[in-house]
Design a protein around this motif. Structure first.
Motif, mmCIF file in Angstrom:
data_model
loop_
_atom_site.group_PDB
_atom_site.id
_atom_site.type_symbol
_atom_site.label_atom_id
_atom_site.label_comp_id
_atom_site.label_asym_id
_atom_site.label_seq_id
_atom_site.Cartn_x
_atom_site.Cartn_y
_atom_site.Cartn_z
ATOM 1 N N TYR A 174 1.016 -1.386 -0.124
ATOM 2 C CA TYR A 174 -0.075 0.051 0.067
ATOM 3 C C TYR A 174 0.842 1.232 0.088
ATOM 4 O O TYR A 174 2.147 1.157 0.122
ATOM 5 N N GLY A 175 0.319 2.339 -0.248
ATOM 6 C CA GLY A 175 0.894 3.586 -0.156
ATOM 7 C C GLY A 175 0.432 4.450 -1.271
ATOM 8 O O GLY A 175 -0.680 4.326 -2.062
ATOM 9 N N LEU A 181 -6.760 -0.874 -1.746
ATOM 10 C CA LEU A 181 -6.812 -0.413 -0.290
ATOM 11 C C LEU A 181 -7.415 1.102 -0.424
ATOM 12 O O LEU A 181 -8.193 1.419 0.635
ATOM 13 N N TYR A 182 -7.394 1.805 -1.456
ATOM 14 C CA TYR A 182 -7.577 3.268 -1.340
ATOM 15 C C TYR A 182 -9.316 3.202 -1.491
ATOM 16 O O TYR A 182 -9.868 4.137 -1.001
ATOM 17 N N VAL A 183 -9.912 2.231 -1.816
ATOM 18 C CA VAL A 183 -11.257 1.812 -2.008
ATOM 19 C C VAL A 183 -11.722 1.928 -0.356
ATOM 20 O O VAL A 183 -12.704 2.580 -0.192
ATOM 21 N N ASN A 200 -12.024 -14.209 13.241
ATOM 22 C CA ASN A 200 -10.879 -13.596 13.202
ATOM 23 C C ASN A 200 -9.829 -13.831 12.304
ATOM 24 O O ASN A 200 -9.952 -14.764 11.409
ATOM 25 N N GLN A 201 -8.917 -12.565 12.099
ATOM 26 C CA GLN A 201 -7.910 -12.713 11.137
ATOM 27 C C GLN A 201 -6.781 -12.168 11.467
ATOM 28 O O GLN A 201 -6.569 -11.142 12.354
ATOM 29 N N LEU A 202 -5.423 -12.554 11.021
ATOM 30 C CA LEU A 202 -4.087 -11.834 11.146
ATOM 31 C C LEU A 202 -3.784 -11.667 9.733
ATOM 32 O O LEU A 202 -3.762 -12.531 9.057
ATOM 33 N N LEU A 203 -3.198 -10.524 9.566
ATOM 34 C CA LEU A 203 -2.817 -9.581 8.260
ATOM 35 C C LEU A 203 -1.528 -9.138 8.233
ATOM 36 O O LEU A 203 -1.125 -8.694 9.369
ATOM 37 N N SER A 204 -1.005 -9.047 7.278
ATOM 38 C CA SER A 204 0.458 -8.344 6.925
ATOM 39 C C SER A 204 0.420 -7.472 5.973
ATOM 40 O O SER A 204 -0.465 -7.559 5.058
ATOM 41 N N PHE A 205 1.035 -6.280 5.924
ATOM 42 C CA PHE A 205 1.402 -5.155 5.080
ATOM 43 C C PHE A 205 2.751 -4.799 4.699
ATOM 44 O O PHE A 205 3.453 -5.175 5.605
ATOM 45 N N VAL A 206 2.911 -3.975 3.802
ATOM 46 C CA VAL A 206 4.291 -3.563 3.431
ATOM 47 C C VAL A 206 4.037 -2.314 2.638
ATOM 48 O O VAL A 206 3.362 -2.008 1.765
ATOM 49 N N TYR A 207 4.736 -1.028 3.366
ATOM 50 C CA TYR A 207 4.569 0.175 2.716
ATOM 51 C C TYR A 207 5.534 0.281 1.454
ATOM 52 O O TYR A 207 6.503 -0.449 1.436
ATOM 53 N N VAL A 208 4.747 0.845 0.451
ATOM 54 C CA VAL A 208 5.569 0.822 -1.124
ATOM 55 C C VAL A 208 7.093 1.284 -0.570
ATOM 56 O O VAL A 208 8.147 0.721 -1.567
ATOM 57 N N ALA A 209 7.379 2.034 -0.146
ATOM 58 C CA ALA A 209 8.635 2.870 0.236
ATOM 59 C C ALA A 209 9.661 1.584 0.590
ATOM 60 O O ALA A 209 10.651 1.628 0.177
ATOM 61 N N ASP A 210 9.156 0.681 1.604
ATOM 62 C CA ASP A 210 10.039 -0.256 2.285
ATOM 63 C C ASP A 210 10.127 -1.365 0.984
ATOM 64 O O ASP A 210 11.423 -1.961 0.932
ATOM 65 N N LEU A 211 9.239 -1.502 0.326
ATOM 66 C CA LEU A 211 9.544 -2.662 -0.861
ATOM 67 C C LEU A 211 10.382 -2.117 -1.771
ATOM 68 O O LEU A 211 11.085 -2.819 -2.046
#
Length: 333
Positions: A174-175, A181-183, A200-211
């Motif tokens: 995302y970013g 995700l913007y939606v 229940n859910q467990l989620l993971s994300f990465v910000y585009v600058a880190d990627l």
């Protein structure tokens, strides 16, 4: 600034491609953006990039392109995330990858590194109560056509053991400029907070600058043959945290309601029927519902930390803050 070499970047006109170009230019690389003649590239005009139009369906033509340009590095970030069939996914994501690898080796260019941007979707989710996060050596269980096509691409690349390959498997990226995700951000900004089911859910994300930083680091660091790394921000989040952080930053109260999974699946089936004869694919489809409701996407980033020195700078709070700031400044919100 000293030039570090020539990069061929596929997927250059997309969300991640934009950020890769910005970061690569800032590091001193000469960037060749592989795009279609029909691609919208106005948003890239601020960057000193050269556009090329390779025919990825034709390995022979690709070979000529590579011999002519003598690229030092290739970042293969192009991907179709929606397609009308598994065959279409495979053609866009796996066949093209194999063609590119074939052309690289047949061209004889002294390529220093080939970075393949794959996806955590290759491995698929794990049970909610699993004590260990998703590791690179987990047995793959992709649950979408996209994930299966990316797995096939990885399998094809193993047919080329002399390729200087690094495979990165980012989780949800995302970013600024991201549109899926913007939606959700836009929906929350309007005061609505729909939720699919109650599990229940467990989620993971990465910000585009880190990627993009770890992608470029993979070009520059010595790596073992065939290195594969999962990429996230190193954290795990429950299903409500993204919305809670967004509402706090926007200072918004929302009307929260739950939509039963069965209802969402029915809607997804309807969307698939409506798009059956269209060249476009719907945003919501049955496999996508399975992905959205999967119990656990927590993944290990130990390989990236060990071999690439990966240290994420953005957790979800910081990344969402920067994203929402950009969306507001550019009148997306």
């Amino acid at each position: 600034m000293e030039r570090k070499g020539k990069i061929l970047l596929t997927g250059a006109s997309g969300f991640v491609g934009y950020h890769l170009i910005a970061a690569a230019v800032a590091r001193g690389y000469e960037v060749y953006a592989a795009v279609r003649k029909s691609s919208q590239v106005d948003h890239l005009k601020e960057f000193p990039v050269q556009y090329v139009y390779p025919d990825f369906a034709n390995a022979a033509a690709l070979q000529q392109e590579l011999q002519a340009q003598q690229y030092d590095y290739i970042i293969h970030a192009a991907a179709a995330t929606r397609a009308p069939s598994q065959q279409a996914f495979n053609a866009a994501n796996a066949d093209i990858t194999r063609n590119l690898a074939t052309a690289i080796l047949q061209s004889g260019i002294p390529l220093k590194k080939f970075v393949f941007v794959s996806s955590l979707a290759v491995l698929g989710p794990i049970p909610y109560d699993c004590s260990d996060p998703i590791a690179e050596n987990n047995e793959p269980h992709p649950i979408t056509g996209y994930g299966r096509s990316k797995l096939l691409a990885e399998q094809y690349l193993r047919e080329f053991p002399t390729l200087p390959l690094v495979t990165l498997r980012p989780t949800v990226v995302y970013g600024p400029r991201e549109k899926d995700l913007y939606v959700m951000f836009k929906t929350l900004a309007r005061g609505m907070e729909p939720s699919i089911g109650r599990k229940n859910q467990l989620l993971s994300f990465v910000y585009v600058a880190d990627l993009v930083d770890v992608i470029l680091d993979a070009l520059e660091k010595p790596t073992p043959p065939g290195l594969v790394c999962n990429i996230s921000d190193g954290q795990v989040y429950n299903r409500n945290e993204l919305a809670l952080i967004t509402k706090r930053i926007l200072n918004k109260k929302t009307f929260r309601f739950t939509v039963p999974v069965g209802v969402v699946r029915m809607l997804a089936s309807l969307m698939e029927t409506l798009y059956a004869r269209s060249k476009k694919s719907p945003l919501l489809y049955r496999e996508r519902v399975g992905e959205l409701t999967a119990p656990n996407w927590n993944c290990s980033i130990a390989n990236a930390q060990q071999y690439l020195g990966y240290m994420p700078k953005y957790d979800l709070e910081k990344g969402v803050t920067e994203s929402l700031k950009w969306y507001k400044e550019h009148n997306w919100l």
